[in-house]
Design a protein around this motif. Structure first.
Motif, PDB file in Angstrom:
ATOM      1  N   TYR A 183      37.772  27.691  54.468  1.00 13.09           N
ATOM      2  CA  TYR A 183      38.134  27.324  55.966  1.00 13.09           C
ATOM      3  C   TYR A 183      39.555  28.223  56.218  1.00 13.09           C
ATOM      4  O   TYR A 183      40.453  28.544  55.412  1.00 13.09           O
ATOM      5  N   ILE A 184      39.591  28.537  57.606  1.00  7.31           N
ATOM      6  CA  ILE A 184      40.871  29.002  57.952  1.00  7.31           C
ATOM      7  C   ILE A 184      41.337  28.438  59.148  1.00  7.31           C
ATOM      8  O   ILE A 184      40.826  28.171  60.185  1.00  7.31           O
ATOM      9  N   GLY A 185      42.737  27.952  58.943  1.00  5.18           N
ATOM     10  CA  GLY A 185      43.327  27.309  60.009  1.00  5.18           C
ATOM     11  C   GLY A 185      44.139  28.401  60.839  1.00  5.18           C
ATOM     12  O   GLY A 185      44.957  29.238  60.165  1.00  5.18           O
ATOM     13  N   GLU A 186      44.177  28.421  61.997  1.00  3.84           N
ATOM     14  CA  GLU A 186      44.844  29.667  62.943  1.00  3.84           C
ATOM     15  C   GLU A 186      45.481  29.045  64.100  1.00  3.84           C
ATOM     16  O   GLU A 186      45.002  28.322  64.905  1.00  3.84           O
ATOM     17  N   SER A 187      46.637  29.649  64.285  1.00  4.32           N
ATOM     18  CA  SER A 187      47.525  29.198  65.210  1.00  4.32           C
ATOM     19  C   SER A 187      48.371  30.384  65.813  1.00  4.32           C
ATOM     20  O   SER A 187      48.341  31.343  65.130  1.00  4.32           O
ATOM     21  N   GLU A 188      49.123  30.156  66.691  1.00  3.89           N
ATOM     22  CA  GLU A 188      49.964  31.348  67.335  1.00  3.89           C
ATOM     23  C   GLU A 188      51.440  30.646  67.594  1.00  3.89           C
ATOM     24  O   GLU A 188      51.643  29.398  67.673  1.00  3.89           O
TER      25      GLU A 188
ATOM     26  N   ASP B   9      47.284  22.819  68.994  1.00  7.72           N
ATOM     27  CA  ASP B   9      46.071  23.756  69.341  1.00  7.72           C
ATOM     28  C   ASP B   9      45.451  24.662  68.490  1.00  7.72           C
ATOM     29  O   ASP B   9      45.097  25.589  68.720  1.00  7.72           O
ATOM     30  N   MET B  10      45.793  24.262  67.121  1.00  8.81           N
ATOM     31  CA  MET B  10      45.037  25.239  65.999  1.00  8.81           C
ATOM     32  C   MET B  10      43.810  25.178  66.089  1.00  8.81           C
ATOM     33  O   MET B  10      43.146  24.061  66.343  1.00  8.81           O
ATOM     34  N   SER B  11      43.080  26.161  65.676  1.00  4.11           N
ATOM     35  CA  SER B  11      41.737  26.327  65.605  1.00  4.11           C
ATOM     36  C   SER B  11      41.186  26.319  64.033  1.00  4.11           C
ATOM     37  O   SER B  11      41.957  26.673  63.117  1.00  4.11           O
ATOM     38  N   LEU B  12      40.301  25.457  63.661  1.00  5.60           N
ATOM     39  CA  LEU B  12      40.125  25.468  62.296  1.00  5.60           C
ATOM     40  C   LEU B  12      38.447  26.282  62.064  1.00  5.60           C
ATOM     41  O   LEU B  12      37.352  25.660  62.753  1.00  5.60           O
ATOM     42  N   HIS B  13      38.522  27.368  61.276  1.00  4.51           N
ATOM     43  CA  HIS B  13      37.285  28.106  61.185  1.00  4.51           C
ATOM     44  C   HIS B  13      36.645  27.675  60.011  1.00  4.51           C
ATOM     45  O   HIS B  13      37.241  27.840  58.854  1.00  4.51           O
ATOM     46  N   ILE B  14      35.570  27.190  60.132  1.00  2.47           N
ATOM     47  CA  ILE B  14      34.623  26.744  58.741  1.00  2.47           C
ATOM     48  C   ILE B  14      33.706  27.636  58.511  1.00  2.47           C
ATOM     49  O   ILE B  14      32.778  28.047  59.268  1.00  2.47           O
ATOM     50  N   ILE B  15      33.777  28.250  57.132  1.00  2.00           N
ATOM     51  CA  ILE B  15      32.494  29.037  56.755  1.00  2.00           C
ATOM     52  C   ILE B  15      31.783  28.576  55.679  1.00  2.00           C
ATOM     53  O   ILE B  15      32.478  28.243  54.551  1.00  2.00           O
TER      54      ILE B  15
ATOM     55  N   GLU C 174      31.602  27.935  61.970  1.00  3.43           N
ATOM     56  CA  GLU C 174      31.970  27.144  63.254  1.00  3.43           C
ATOM     57  C   GLU C 174      33.460  27.265  63.365  1.00  3.43           C
ATOM     58  O   GLU C 174      34.187  27.105  62.480  1.00  3.43           O
ATOM     59  N   THR C 175      33.835  27.203  64.505  1.00  5.51           N
ATOM     60  CA  THR C 175      35.028  26.831  65.014  1.00  5.51           C
ATOM     61  C   THR C 175      35.274  25.696  65.767  1.00  5.51           C
ATOM     62  O   THR C 175      34.853  25.452  66.703  1.00  5.51           O
ATOM     63  N   ILE C 176      36.163  24.694  65.145  1.00  2.00           N
ATOM     64  CA  ILE C 176      36.369  23.478  65.946  1.00  2.00           C
ATOM     65  C   ILE C 176      38.139  23.297  66.216  1.00  2.00           C
ATOM     66  O   ILE C 176      38.696  23.980  65.351  1.00  2.00           O
ATOM     67  N   PRO C 177      38.274  22.347  66.941  1.00  2.00           N
ATOM     68  CA  PRO C 177      39.973  22.215  66.863  1.00  2.00           C
ATOM     69  C   PRO C 177      40.406  21.404  65.849  1.00  2.00           C
ATOM     70  O   PRO C 177      39.394  20.650  64.992  1.00  2.00           O
ATOM     71  N   TYR C 178      41.615  21.588  65.252  1.00  2.00           N
ATOM     72  CA  TYR C 178      42.055  21.108  64.153  1.00  2.00           C
ATOM     73  C   TYR C 178      42.508  19.509  64.570  1.00  2.00           C
ATOM     74  O   TYR C 178      43.841  19.447  64.627  1.00  2.00           O
ATOM     75  N   THR C 179      41.420  18.746  64.737  1.00  2.00           N
ATOM     76  CA  THR C 179      41.743  17.203  65.177  1.00  2.00           C
ATOM     77  C   THR C 179      40.983  16.400  64.214  1.00  2.00           C
ATOM     78  O   THR C 179      39.820  16.698  63.866  1.00  2.00           O
ATOM     79  N   GLU C 180      41.448  15.006  64.146  1.00  2.00           N
ATOM     80  CA  GLU C 180      40.566  14.120  63.487  1.00  2.00           C
ATOM     81  C   GLU C 180      39.250  13.823  64.125  1.00  2.00           C
ATOM     82  O   GLU C 180      38.183  13.863  63.548  1.00  2.00           O
ATOM     83  N   GLU C 181      39.371  13.767  65.553  1.00  2.00           N
ATOM     84  CA  GLU C 181      37.917  13.647  66.247  1.00  2.00           C
ATOM     85  C   GLU C 181      37.122  14.707  66.186  1.00  2.00           C
ATOM     86  O   GLU C 181      36.051  14.619  66.063  1.00  2.00           O
ATOM     87  N   ALA C 182      37.560  15.805  65.997  1.00  2.00           N
ATOM     88  CA  ALA C 182      36.994  17.292  65.991  1.00  2.00           C
ATOM     89  C   ALA C 182      36.229  17.095  64.770  1.00  2.00           C
ATOM     90  O   ALA C 182      34.897  17.528  64.572  1.00  2.00           O
TER      91      ALA C 182
ATOM     92  N   GLN D  95      57.006  38.491  71.302  1.00  3.00           N
ATOM     93  CA  GLN D  95      55.446  38.500  71.278  1.00  3.00           C
ATOM     94  C   GLN D  95      54.891  37.450  70.569  1.00  3.00           C
ATOM     95  O   GLN D  95      55.413  36.830  69.486  1.00  3.00           O
ATOM     96  N   ILE D  96      53.542  37.240  70.960  1.00  6.54           N
ATOM     97  CA  ILE D  96      52.875  36.214  70.296  1.00  6.54           C
ATOM     98  C   ILE D  96      52.060  36.758  68.936  1.00  6.54           C
ATOM     99  O   ILE D  96      51.754  38.133  69.035  1.00  6.54           O
ATOM    100  N   GLN D  97      52.263  35.875  67.961  1.00  5.29           N
ATOM    101  CA  GLN D  97      51.920  36.405  66.575  1.00  5.29           C
ATOM    102  C   GLN D  97      51.000  35.367  66.202  1.00  5.29           C
ATOM    103  O   GLN D  97      51.244  34.191  66.494  1.00  5.29           O
ATOM    104  N   ARG D  98      50.022  35.489  65.149  1.00  8.59           N
ATOM    105  CA  ARG D  98      49.187  34.800  64.643  1.00  8.59           C
ATOM    106  C   ARG D  98      49.800  34.105  63.361  1.00  8.59           C
ATOM    107  O   ARG D  98      50.379  34.879  62.641  1.00  8.59           O
ATOM    108  N   GLU D  99      49.284  33.069  62.982  1.00  4.79           N
ATOM    109  CA  GLU D  99      49.814  32.257  61.760  1.00  4.79           C
ATOM    110  C   GLU D  99      48.230  31.880  61.196  1.00  4.79           C
ATOM    111  O   GLU D  99      47.525  31.235  61.972  1.00  4.79           O
ATOM    112  N   ALA D 100      48.285  31.742  59.820  1.00  6.50           N
ATOM    113  CA  ALA D 100      46.999  31.310  59.181  1.00  6.50           C
ATOM    114  C   ALA D 100      47.046  30.548  57.791  1.00  6.50           C
ATOM    115  O   ALA D 100      48.069  30.665  57.062  1.00  6.50           O
TER     116      ALA D 100
END
Length: 149
Positions: free
Chosen positions: A40-45, A90-96, A7-15, A53-58
């Motif tokens: 888990y993987i935190g992903e931003s750009e 606006d980071m995404s948190l991917h949970i596996i 599941e992917t959720i926003p990286y926020t306390e509420e999420a 150019q836009i690059q990803r960070e993890a």
């Protein structure tokens, strides 16, 4: 719920609170990744300073309790590497997770994800960083993995 859970959720306390509450009525043996080891993987750009150019960070991590670990990151302040990657908020948190995951499995999966991401040129290279920035691929073991493409 016997298969791999992703599941992917926003990286926020509420999420992360909402994520935890989804499992409130779930039987104990099915509460993965909440009560089981997970990755888990935190992903931003960010914009590459040289190419524009836009690059990803993890940030790649593993934990025995994803909710508590995410709260620790969120409350870790500006020195926490996951927070450092969340510059735009606006980071995404991917949970596996999977009910058969154990500590050894999550450590191996964490390292495997890092190896795969090292080979992905979309992630920030070390040459694009200033001295106070983190590399394009991080984890909590103080062994950041620069991408040198």
């Amino acid at each position: 719920m016997t298969q791999l859970y992703i599941e992917t959720i926003p990286y926020t306390e509420e999420a992360i609170k909402n994520f935890e509450h989804k499992f409130d009525l779930t039987p104990q043996e099915e509460r993965f990744p909440i009560d089981f080891p997970s990755v888990y993987i935190g992903e931003s750009e960010k914009e590459n300073k040289h190419t524009k150019q836009i690059q990803r960070e993890a940030y790649v991590g593993e934990t025995n309790w994803i909710v508590q670990r995410t709260k620790e990151h969120l409350n870790g302040g500006p020195k926490d590497k996951l927070n450092q990657l969340n510059k735009k908020g606006d980071m995404s948190l991917h949970i596996i997770g999977h009910k058969k995951f154990n500590k050894s499995a999550t450590l191996l999966i964490e390292q495997t994800f890092m190896n795969y991401l090292l080979g992905d040129p979309k992630f920030t290279g070390i040459d694009d960083l200033t001295n106070d920035e983190v590399s394009g691929l991080n984890n909590g073991r103080s062994n950041d993995q620069p991408v040198l493409f």
